[in-house]
Design an enzyme around this catalytic site. Sequence first.
Site, PDB file in Angstrom:
ATOM      1  N   LYS A  11      16.053 -24.205 -35.528  1.00 26.64           N
ATOM      2  CA  LYS A  11      16.110 -24.893 -36.865  1.00 26.64           C
ATOM      3  C   LYS A  11      15.512 -26.155 -36.759  1.00 26.64           C
ATOM      4  CE  LYS A  11      20.292 -22.789 -38.948  1.00 26.64           C
ATOM      5  NZ  LYS A  11      21.580 -23.145 -39.478  1.00 26.64           N
TER       6      LYS A  11
ATOM      7  N   TYR B  28      17.839 -17.820 -47.439  1.00 30.65           N
ATOM      8  CA  TYR B  28      19.342 -18.278 -48.045  1.00 30.65           C
ATOM      9  C   TYR B  28      19.756 -18.125 -49.267  1.00 30.65           C
ATOM     10  CZ  TYR B  28      19.797 -20.809 -43.490  1.00 30.65           C
ATOM     11  OH  TYR B  28      19.913 -20.853 -42.093  1.00 30.65           O
TER      12      TYR B  28
ATOM     13  N   PHE C  71      26.728 -26.664 -50.491  1.00 28.63           N
ATOM     14  CA  PHE C  71      25.874 -27.568 -49.373  1.00 28.63           C
ATOM     15  C   PHE C  71      24.375 -26.818 -49.547  1.00 28.63           C
ATOM     16  CE2 PHE C  71      28.158 -23.763 -47.624  1.00 28.63           C
ATOM     17  CZ  PHE C  71      27.193 -22.948 -47.316  1.00 28.63           C
TER      18      PHE C  71
ATOM     19  N   THR D  25      29.906 -20.852 -37.055  1.00 28.60           N
ATOM     20  CA  THR D  25      28.930 -21.462 -37.809  1.00 28.60           C
ATOM     21  C   THR D  25      29.181 -23.125 -37.544  1.00 28.60           C
ATOM     22  OG1 THR D  25      28.870 -19.770 -39.330  1.00 28.60           O
ATOM     23  CG2 THR D  25      28.247 -22.051 -40.273  1.00 28.60           C
TER      24      THR D  25
ATOM     25  N   ASN E 262      23.337 -27.426 -37.005  1.00 27.96           N
ATOM     26  CA  ASN E 262      23.833 -26.524 -35.902  1.00 27.96           C
ATOM     27  C   ASN E 262      22.580 -25.589 -35.087  1.00 27.96           C
ATOM     28  OD1 ASN E 262      23.370 -24.755 -37.874  1.00 27.96           O
ATOM     29  ND2 ASN E 262      25.384 -23.973 -38.184  1.00 27.96           N
TER      30      ASN E 262
ATOM     31  N   HIS F 210      19.728 -20.383 -36.242  1.00 21.76           N
ATOM     32  CA  HIS F 210      20.309 -19.205 -37.106  1.00 21.76           C
ATOM     33  C   HIS F 210      20.110 -17.857 -36.519  1.00 21.76           C
ATOM     34  CE1 HIS F 210      20.399 -16.760 -40.580  1.00 21.76           C
ATOM     35  NE2 HIS F 210      19.568 -15.808 -40.136  1.00 21.76           N
TER      36      HIS F 210
ATOM     37  N   GLU G  43      15.620 -10.549 -43.153  1.00 17.52           N
ATOM     38  CA  GLU G  43      15.179 -11.914 -42.800  1.00 17.52           C
ATOM     39  C   GLU G  43      13.674 -11.548 -41.998  1.00 17.52           C
ATOM     40  OE1 GLU G  43      18.286 -13.333 -40.818  1.00 17.52           O
ATOM     41  OE2 GLU G  43      19.524 -13.493 -42.659  1.00 17.52           O
TER      42      GLU G  43
HETATM   43  N1  UDP Z   1      26.186 -24.881 -43.879  1.00 18.42           N
HETATM   44  C1  UDP Z   1      26.391 -26.116 -44.014  1.00 18.42           C
HETATM   45  N2  UDP Z   1      27.608 -26.318 -44.413  1.00 18.42           N
HETATM   46  C2  UDP Z   1      28.641 -25.399 -44.524  1.00 18.42           C
HETATM   47  C3  UDP Z   1      28.489 -23.996 -44.269  1.00 18.42           C
HETATM   48  C4  UDP Z   1      27.183 -23.827 -43.681  1.00 18.42           C
HETATM   49  O1  UDP Z   1      25.692 -27.048 -43.858  1.00 18.42           O
HETATM   50  O2  UDP Z   1      29.940 -25.660 -45.024  1.00 18.42           O
HETATM   51  C5  UDP Z   1      24.714 -24.421 -43.216  1.00 18.42           C
HETATM   52  C6  UDP Z   1      24.701 -24.257 -41.695  1.00 18.42           C
HETATM   53  O3  UDP Z   1      23.420 -24.713 -41.332  1.00 18.42           O
HETATM   54  C7  UDP Z   1      24.959 -22.568 -41.607  1.00 18.42           C
HETATM   55  C8  UDP Z   1      24.149 -22.202 -42.584  1.00 18.42           C
HETATM   56  O4  UDP Z   1      24.403 -23.204 -43.852  1.00 18.42           O
HETATM   57  O5  UDP Z   1      24.434 -22.189 -40.534  1.00 18.42           O
HETATM   58  C9  UDP Z   1      24.121 -20.890 -43.445  1.00 18.42           C
HETATM   59  O6  UDP Z   1      25.766 -20.639 -43.372  1.00 18.42           O
HETATM   60  P1  UDP Z   1      26.228 -19.269 -43.098  1.00 18.42           P
HETATM   61  O7  UDP Z   1      27.860 -19.513 -43.798  1.00 18.42           O
HETATM   62  O8  UDP Z   1      25.279 -18.187 -43.313  1.00 18.42           O
HETATM   63  O9  UDP Z   1      26.563 -19.678 -41.536  1.00 18.42           O
HETATM   64  P2  UDP Z   1      25.721 -18.869 -40.113  1.00 18.42           P
HETATM   65  O10 UDP Z   1      25.383 -17.403 -40.375  1.00 18.42           O
HETATM   66  O11 UDP Z   1      24.476 -19.721 -40.065  1.00 18.42           O
HETATM   67  O12 UDP Z   1      26.589 -19.030 -39.000  1.00 18.42           O
HETATM   68 MG    MG Z   2      24.651 -16.633 -42.260  1.00 24.38          MG
END
Ligand code: UDP
Ligand code: MG
Length: 154
Positions: free
Chosen positions: A14, A54, A62, A96, A117, A120, A131
Site C-alpha cells: 500500500k 474494495y 471507513f 487487519t 497497515n 493487502h 483482484e
Molecule cells: N480498514 C480500516 N479501518 C477498519 C477496517 C479496515 O481502515 O476499521 C482498512 C484497512 O486498510 C484494511 C482495509 O480497510 O486493510 C480492508 O479491510 P478488510 O476488512 O478487508 O481487511 P484486510 O483484508 O485488509 O485484512
Molecule cells: Mg480484505
Amino acid sequence: MEAKPRERTFIMVKPDGVQRGLIGPIITRFENRGFKMVALKLMSPKKDMLLEHYEDLKDRPFFSELVTYMHSGPVVPMVWEGEDVVKISRQMLGATNPADSKPGTIRGDFSIDISRNVIHGSDSVEAADKEISIWFAEQEIVNWRSIDEDWIYE
Ligand code: UDP
Ligand code: MG
C-alpha cells in the site's frame, strides 16, 4: 520453462509501505517462504480500480478514507504463486488491525494503525482471481518454473 500454475494470490504494498521503503522487505518475506512471484509493478492506482477492488466494503464507515489513503501514492501490486498461497499469505500479513497482528507478521512488525497497515492480501481464492483481473492484464503474468521448486515441494 513453463510450469503448471499452482494457487495464486494478489498482494499489494500500500502507499504507506512504498513510502516507508518496505517494498524490498515485503518481497523478501514471500521469496524466503518459498513462493514464486509471477507479476509485479509500481503504479499510481486509478480511483475506479480502487472502488472495484474494495467494492465489498463500500457500505463501511471507513470506506471513503480507505479509498483516499489507497489513492495517496504509488502502490506495488503483485501476484504470488504456490501451494495454499492464499491462506499462508494471510497468515504472513497478520490481522487487519496491527494491534492484533502477531510479531513476526508483516503488519505485526511494520505497522501500528489499522488505516495504515502497509499491505493487502486476498482473503480467498475467488477474491484473488477477481483482484488479479482488476490489477493485471493476462499478458503481464509470467508463467515460469523456479529451480527451487523441487526442494520446496515434495
Ligand atoms: N480498514 C480500516 N479501518 C477498519 C477496517 C479496515 O481502515 O476499521 C482498512 C484497512 O486498510 C484494511 C482495509 O480497510 O486493510 C480492508 O479491510 P478488510 O476488512 O478487508 O481487511 P484486510 O483484508 O485488509 O485484512
Ligand atoms: Mg480484505
